[in-house]
Design an enzyme around this catalytic site. Structure first.
Site, PDB file in Angstrom:
ATOM      1  N   SER A  21      75.762  45.575  18.913  1.00 23.29           N
ATOM      2  CA  SER A  21      74.450  45.133  18.453  1.00 23.29           C
ATOM      3  C   SER A  21      73.773  46.305  17.762  1.00 23.29           C
ATOM      4  CB  SER A  21      73.638  44.666  19.658  1.00 23.29           C
ATOM      5  OG  SER A  21      72.259  44.821  19.395  1.00 23.29           O
ATOM      6  N   ASN A  64      79.737  41.953  21.694  1.00 18.67           N
ATOM      7  CA  ASN A  64      79.601  40.509  21.503  1.00 18.67           C
ATOM      8  C   ASN A  64      80.918  39.845  21.100  1.00 18.67           C
ATOM      9  OD1 ASN A  64      76.823  40.646  22.040  1.00 18.67           O
ATOM     10  ND2 ASN A  64      76.397  41.204  19.915  1.00 18.67           N
ATOM     11  N   GLU A 108      83.040  33.156  18.917  1.00 16.77           N
ATOM     12  CA  GLU A 108      81.824  32.469  18.466  1.00 16.77           C
ATOM     13  C   GLU A 108      81.992  31.917  17.054  1.00 16.77           C
ATOM     14  OE1 GLU A 108      77.915  34.414  20.274  1.00 16.77           O
ATOM     15  OE2 GLU A 108      79.297  35.915  19.517  1.00 16.77           O
ATOM     16  N   THR A 123      84.143  21.258  37.354  1.00 16.36           N
ATOM     17  CA  THR A 123      83.753  20.010  36.695  1.00 16.36           C
ATOM     18  C   THR A 123      82.239  20.124  36.575  1.00 16.36           C
ATOM     19  OG1 THR A 123      83.483  18.814  38.768  1.00 16.36           O
ATOM     20  CG2 THR A 123      85.646  18.675  37.743  1.00 16.36           C
ATOM     21  N   HIS A 124      81.686  19.659  35.478  1.00 18.66           N
ATOM     22  CA  HIS A 124      80.246  19.814  35.202  1.00 18.66           C
ATOM     23  C   HIS A 124      79.823  21.290  35.209  1.00 18.66           C
ATOM     24  CE1 HIS A 124      80.117  15.473  36.239  1.00 18.66           C
ATOM     25  NE2 HIS A 124      80.900  15.848  37.238  1.00 18.66           N
ATOM     26  N   GLN A 151      88.949  14.842  -7.709  1.00 19.56           N
ATOM     27  CA  GLN A 151      89.047  16.289  -7.945  1.00 19.56           C
ATOM     28  C   GLN A 151      88.302  17.048  -6.839  1.00 19.56           C
ATOM     29  OE1 GLN A 151      89.175  17.918 -11.997  1.00 19.56           O
ATOM     30  NE2 GLN A 151      87.232  18.883 -11.510  1.00 19.56           N
ATOM     31  N   LYS A 203      89.851  18.903  -3.358  1.00 19.33           N
ATOM     32  CA  LYS A 203      90.574  20.171  -3.210  1.00 19.33           C
ATOM     33  C   LYS A 203      89.842  21.241  -2.410  1.00 19.33           C
ATOM     34  CE  LYS A 203      93.125  18.899  -7.102  1.00 19.33           C
ATOM     35  NZ  LYS A 203      92.255  17.684  -7.135  1.00 19.33           N
ATOM     36  N   LYS A 248      75.729  46.395  24.207  1.00 21.73           N
ATOM     37  CA  LYS A 248      76.350  45.095  23.924  1.00 21.73           C
ATOM     38  C   LYS A 248      77.733  45.162  23.306  1.00 21.73           C
ATOM     39  CE  LYS A 248      73.855  41.565  23.144  1.00 21.73           C
ATOM     40  NZ  LYS A 248      73.706  40.259  23.750  1.00 21.73           N
ATOM     41  N   TYR A 305      92.846   5.870 -10.027  1.00 23.98           N
ATOM     42  CA  TYR A 305      92.329   7.240  -9.990  1.00 23.98           C
ATOM     43  C   TYR A 305      90.895   7.297 -10.502  1.00 23.98           C
ATOM     44  CZ  TYR A 305      91.542  12.141 -10.987  1.00 23.98           C
ATOM     45  OH  TYR A 305      90.995  13.398 -11.022  1.00 23.98           O
ATOM     46  N   SER A 349      88.245  22.391 -12.805  1.00 24.70           N
ATOM     47  CA  SER A 349      88.675  22.705 -11.432  1.00 24.70           C
ATOM     48  C   SER A 349      89.616  23.904 -11.404  1.00 24.70           C
ATOM     49  CB  SER A 349      89.371  21.492 -10.821  1.00 24.70           C
ATOM     50  OG  SER A 349      90.427  21.053 -11.657  1.00 24.70           O
ATOM     51  N   ASN A 399      97.316  12.122 -13.435  1.00 19.08           N
ATOM     52  CA  ASN A 399      96.970  11.410 -12.198  1.00 19.08           C
ATOM     53  C   ASN A 399      98.103  11.444 -11.173  1.00 19.08           C
ATOM     54  OD1 ASN A 399      94.658  10.908 -13.574  1.00 19.08           O
ATOM     55  ND2 ASN A 399      95.011   8.720 -13.876  1.00 19.08           N
TER      56      ASN A 399
HETATM   57  N1  ARG Z   1      91.898  17.990 -12.129  1.00 16.07           N
HETATM   58  C1  ARG Z   1      92.128  16.608 -11.877  1.00 16.07           C
HETATM   59  C2  ARG Z   1      92.050  16.363 -10.375  1.00 16.07           C
HETATM   60  O1  ARG Z   1      91.978  17.272  -9.652  1.00 16.07           O
HETATM   61  C3  ARG Z   1      93.463  16.211 -12.384  1.00 16.07           C
HETATM   62  C4  ARG Z   1      93.591  14.766 -12.719  1.00 16.07           C
HETATM   63  C5  ARG Z   1      92.765  14.427 -13.880  1.00 16.07           C
HETATM   64  N2  ARG Z   1      92.995  13.111 -14.339  1.00 16.07           N
HETATM   65  C6  ARG Z   1      92.137  12.517 -15.148  1.00 16.07           C
HETATM   66  N3  ARG Z   1      92.417  11.333 -15.506  1.00 16.07           N
HETATM   67  N4  ARG Z   1      91.024  13.092 -15.523  1.00 16.07           N
HETATM   68  O2  ARG Z   1      92.030  15.252  -9.904  1.00 16.07           O
END
Ligand code: ARG
Length: 485
Positions: free
Chosen positions: A293, A301, A306, A171-172, A338, A341, A299, A333, A39, A126
Site C-alpha cells: 500500500s 494485498n 482480486e 456452510t454459510h 464484426q 471479435k 500491507k 451475414y 477491423s 462472409n
Molecule cells: N471484417 C468482416 C467481419 O469481421 C469481414 C466480413 C465482411 N463481409 C461483408 N460482407 N462486409 O465480419
C-alpha cells in the site's frame, strides 16, 4: 468522383484502395467512417488462420481445375512471402483495406498479379471470416486445454502435501465440519476438469467448415468442400450456407464455457483472499503476486486473486455482449458480426493469462537448479487446525456417535445442541468437556467418544466415496494424477 476513364484508379491503386469498392461508388468514405467500419487493427491477429484458409481454398480450386496449377504456385509463393513480412513486422497494415482479409489479399495481388485476384473465386469474405474465426479459436481452445491441465496439476500437487492438514469446512461461511485441506483443493480440480470437458465439447462445434457457403447461398463453382475441411483438419462441413456464414453461436458457447471457468477461478480467488486475511491466516501467497500500500506500510494485498475476481465480471460481460449481438440478426451475414471479435479475443486473453498465473501462484514455478517447483502457496496448518477446533466442528460427529448407540437422529441432534450450549458457556470445545459431564447428557456415552470428537476421528469417519477421509482423498489424488500426466 466521376466514373470517366480518366478518373479511374490504376490497376496498382485498386489493389490498395478498398474505398473504391467498384465503379458503383461515387464518393470515398470519410476518415471517421473508415475508422468506424474497419477491423484490421484487431482482426489482424487472425492472419495465420486467414492464410491457412486461403491456401486450403486455393489448393482445392486448382485440384478442381477452377484455377491453374501455375496460379496455385504463385499464390503459395506470395503467401510465403506475406507470412515472412508479417512475422518480421515489415507488413504494412492499412486501415483503408478494412480488415485482415482485404489486407492480405491486396498484398498478394501486388506480389503475384492475376493469380492473387483469382484466389477469391467461389468465396466471399462472409464464409472466409467465419472460417478464420473458427480456425483461430480452435487453436486457442487447444492452448486453454493445456493451461487447464497445468492448473489442475498444481492443485493436485499442493493437495498431495496436505492430505492430513485439517481446516474447518464452512456452510454459510459458518464453521460446519472439519475437512482435509487436500479435499478442499480437489473440489476445484473437479470444477476445472468439467471446464476442460466443456471446452472439448465446444471444440466439436467450432471445428466445422463454413468455407464454400460463399456470400450466403453457396456458389456456382464446383467446389470440393470436404477436401478443404480435410486439409484444415476440420471435423465436418457446415450443411446450410445461410447458417454457415451467419451464426456465431460457437463463439457464444465458448464464451459461456470461459465465463463458467472464470466463475470457478473467482470462487477460488475469494477463498484465497479470505484465507490470507489476518483474521484467518490460513495461507500466504508469494510476494510476487501481491502488492503493498502507498500509505499503510504493513500491507500485502492479494491483488492477483482480486483482479481475477474482477476480470470474471469482464468475461461474463463479453458473454452478454456476444449473445446480445446475435439476437436481432436476420439471416444471413450482417456487419454486426464484426463486433464478435474484440469480446472473443479479450475473453481468450483474459482466460489464458488467468489460468497461467493461477497455476504458478498455487503450485509454484520450476527452479531450474533443482528441477523442483517452488514458490507456490504456503500453508499454515496450525492456524487451520485452531480454527477447526474453535467452532464445534465435530458436533455432528457426537450426534452420529449417539445414533450408533441407538438414539434416533433427531433426538441425538437435540442432545448435542445442549452439550454445545454447555461447552460454549464454559468456553471449551466439546472434546474438552469431562466424560462425566458428557454422560449427563446421555448415559450411553463412553470414553471412545473422544475419538469421535477429535478432528482426525471426524475426518476418518467420512470414508465414503467423495468424502473427506484421508483414505478417500488419497484415492482421488491418485486418480487425478493418473489422468493429468
Ligand atoms: N471484417 C468482416 C467481419 O469481421 C469481414 C466480413 C465482411 N463481409 C461483408 N460482407 N462486409 O465480419
Amino acid at each position: 468522383m466521376s466514373t470517366s476513364a480518366a478518373s479511374q484508379p490504376s490497376k496498382d491503386q485498386l489493389a490498395t484502395k478498398a474505398e473504391a469498392w467498384s465503379a458503383l461508388f461515387s464518393e470515398p468514405m470519410s476518415d471517421l467512417v473508415k475508422r468506424y467500419t474497419s477491423s484490421v487493427f484487431f482482426d489482424k491477429r487472425m492472419w495465420q488462420a486467414d492464410i491457412q484458409g486461403s491456401l486450403a481454398h486455393a489448393e482445392m480450386l486448382a485440384a478442381q481445375g477452377i484455377i491453374g496449377a501455375d496460379d496455385l504456385a504463385s499464390i503459395q509463393k506470395g503467401m510465403a512471402q506475406i507470412t515472412q513480412e508479417i512475422e518480421s513486422g515489415a507488413f504494412e497494415w492499412k486501415l483503408d483495406l478494412e480488415d485482415v482479409h482485404l489486407n492480405i489479399e491486396a498484398r498478394l495481388t501486388q506480389l503475384v498479379g492475376d493469380a492473387g485476384k483469382r484466389l477469391h473465386t467461389g468465396r466471399s469474405r462472409n464464409d472466409q471470416v467465419a472460417t478464420d474465426v473458427r480456425l483461430w479459436l480452435r487453436g486457442e481452445i487447444d492452448l486453454i486445454e493445456g493451461l487447464l491441465s497445468e492448473l489442475q496439476l498444481s492443485l493436485v500437487e499442493v493437495a498431495e502435501q496436505n492430505v492430513e492438514v485439517i481446516l474447518p469446512g464452512f456452510t454459510h461461511l459458518q464453521v460446519a465440519q472439519p475437512v482435509s485441506f487436500a479435499h478442499h483443493l480437489l473440489a476445484y480440480v473437479e470444477m476445472f476438469k468439467r471446464d476442460a470437458d466443456r471446452m472439448l465439447d465446444v471444440r466439436k462445434r467450432v471445428n466445422v467448415l463454413p468455407l464454400g457457403s460463399a456470400a450466403l447461398a453457396g456458389t456456382t463453382y464446383p467446389l470440393d468442400r470436404e477436401r478443404v475441411a480435410k486439409t484444415l483438419g476440420m471435423d465436418a462441413v457446415s450443411q446450410n450456407s445461410l447458417d454457415g456464414v451467419s451464426d456465431r453461436d460457437f463463439a457464444i458457447e465458448f464464451t459461456a464455457a470461459a465465463s463458467l471457468c472464470m466463475v470457478h477461478v473467482s470462487r477460488l480467488s475469494e477463498e484465497l483472499i479470505i484465507w490470507m486475511s489476518q483474521n484467518f491466516g490460513f495461507i500466504r501467497i508469494a510476494d510476487r503476486f501481491t502488492t503493498g500500500s502507498s500509505i499503510m506500510p504493513q500491507k500485502k494485498n492479494p491483488d492477483v486473486p482480486e483482479l481475477a475476481r474482477g476480470k470474471t465480471g469482464r468475461v461474463v460481460g463479453h458473454l452478454m455482449g456476444l449473445i446480445t449481438l446475435m439476437k436481432g440478426q436476420p439471416l444471413a451475414y450482417n456487419k454486426d458480426n464484426q463486433e464478435d471479435k474484440e469480446p472473443l479475443f479479450d475473453t481468450v486473453d483474459t482466460l489464458k493469462d488467468t489460468l497461467r498465473i493461477f497455476a504458478e501462484m498455487i503450485g509454484g514455478q520450476i527452479n531450474p537448479a533443482t528441477g523442483k517447483k517452488e514458490g507456490g502457496i504456503t500453508v499454515n496448518a496450525a492456524n487451520m487446525r485452531a480454527a477447526a477446533q474453535k467452532g464445534y466442528a465435530t458436533a455432528t460427529d457426537l450426534a452420529d456417535y449417539l445414533v450408533k448407540k441407538g438414539l434416533p437422529f433427531r433426538d441425538a441432534h437435540e442432545t448435542v445442541a445442549h452439550a454445545v450450549k454447555l461447552a460454549q458457556q464454559q468456553g471449551v470445545d466439546l472434546s474438552e468437556l469431562p466424560l462425566a459431564e458428557l454422560q449427563a447428557f446421555n448415559p450411553n456415552i463412553e470414553a471412545d467418544v473422544f475419538e469421535a470428537l477429535s478432528l482426525e476421528g471426524s475426518l476418518n469417519a467420512r470414508n465414503t466415496l467423495g468424502g473427506t477421509a484421508p483414505a478417500q482423498v488419497r484415492q482421488q489424488i491418485a486418480k487425478n494424477r493418473a489422468r493429468l500426466v
